[in-house]
Design a protein around this motif. Structure first.
Motif, short mmCIF file in Angstrom:
data_model
loop_
_atom_site.label_atom_id
_atom_site.label_comp_id
_atom_site.label_asym_id
_atom_site.label_seq_id
_atom_site.Cartn_x
_atom_site.Cartn_y
_atom_site.Cartn_z
N PHE A 106 0.86 -1.19 0.00
CA PHE A 106 0.00 0.00 0.00
C PHE A 106 0.88 1.22 0.00
O PHE A 106 1.82 1.32 0.79
CB PHE A 106 -0.86 -0.04 1.28
CG PHE A 106 -2.05 0.87 1.29
CD1 PHE A 106 -1.99 2.11 1.90
CD2 PHE A 106 -3.24 0.46 0.73
CE1 PHE A 106 -3.09 2.93 1.95
CE2 PHE A 106 -4.36 1.26 0.77
CZ PHE A 106 -4.29 2.51 1.38
N ASN B 67 -2.04 5.90 -0.40
CA ASN B 67 -3.46 5.64 -0.17
C ASN B 67 -4.11 4.70 -1.17
O ASN B 67 -5.34 4.75 -1.36
CB ASN B 67 -4.26 6.96 -0.13
CG ASN B 67 -3.98 7.72 1.14
OD1 ASN B 67 -3.91 7.14 2.21
ND2 ASN B 67 -3.82 9.02 1.03
N GLU B 68 -3.30 3.85 -1.77
CA GLU B 68 -3.90 2.83 -2.61
C GLU B 68 -3.04 1.59 -2.66
O GLU B 68 -1.85 1.64 -2.35
CB GLU B 68 -4.16 3.37 -4.03
CG GLU B 68 -2.93 3.80 -4.77
CD GLU B 68 -3.25 4.39 -6.14
OE1 GLU B 68 -4.40 4.83 -6.35
OE2 GLU B 68 -2.37 4.36 -7.01
#
Lengths: 110, 114
Positions: free
Chosen positions: B49, B52-53
């Motif tokens: 990760f 934020n993804e």
């Protein structure tokens, strides 16, 4: 696919030197790391090689030969507390997931 | 020395239940990972990760799994409907911008699915 081979078990005497080998076949290679894990504990970083040669960190040293897809961890002046599992792990980029070997269980005996 | 913190240390759940495993990575780290280790076996990557993804995931990380960074400090792994074979030690790890090849692992959460 990705595969890392290392011996499953090694036994050595306190005060001695032991070498744990690791050969790898991976799609892409950035560096080889070594982690120590005591029973029930977290993997702890020990050493890293991105270039050929020897890296020394106190009693632990690690070696890499990129042309041979081979590395080893050398532990000197073995102590009882060194009894643990040792994993080699390949990273294909600097911040990509680690691909771990199955681990070598080192037992240090008196 | 800063460390990765995981809670709980041990989670027991019934098959089919949802579980959330929590992690607080090292504060200035940017890259976050979940790994699992079935007893006596090697550590296996689940998901990474960044920004934020999800940046990468393994074939283990199927639709039953999800990750979230709900605030600036926590990083969670959710298993929607646990199966017996999900029983394992789950490790969270993080790495920083510099020396990003070094991943720092938490002490793990032992998940037991009954």
């Amino acid at each position: 696919g990705q595969s890392l081979e290392q011996p499953s078990e090694v036994t050595a005497v306190e005060g001695a030197i032991v070498q744990i080998n690791c050969t790898y076949q991976t799609s892409g290679f950035y560096g080889l790391s070594w982690y120590q894990q005591h029973d029930g504990g977290a993997p702890t970083f020990l050493s890293y090689n991105a270039l050929d040669g020897l890296e020394e960190t106190g009693r632990f040293s690690s070696f890499l030969s990129r042309s041979d897809s081979y590395g080893y961890l050398l532990l000197q002046e073995l102590q009882m507390k060194d009894s643990a599992s040792y994993f080699c792990a390949v990273s294909t980029m600097g911040n990509t997931p680690l691909v771990f070997g199955k681990g070598t269980r080192l037992s240090v005996i008196a | 020395e800063p460390e990765v913190t995981q809670t709980p240390s041990h989670q027991v759940t019934q098959m089919g239940q949802e579980v959330i495993l929590r992690c607080v990575p090292i504060s200035n780290h940017l890259y976050f990972y979940w790994y699992r280790q079935i007893l006596g076996q090697k550590v296996e990557f689940l998901v990474s990760f960044y920004n934020n993804e999800i940046s990468e995931k393994s074939e283990i990380f199927d639709d039953q799994f999800s990750v979230e960074r709900p605030d600036g400090s926590n990083f969670t792994l959710k298993i929607r409907s646990t199966k017996l074979e999900d029983s394992a030690m789950y490790f969270c790890a993080s790495s920083g911008r510099t020396r990003s090849h070094i991943q720092y692992f938490g002490a793990g959460t032992r998940l037991s699915v009954l």
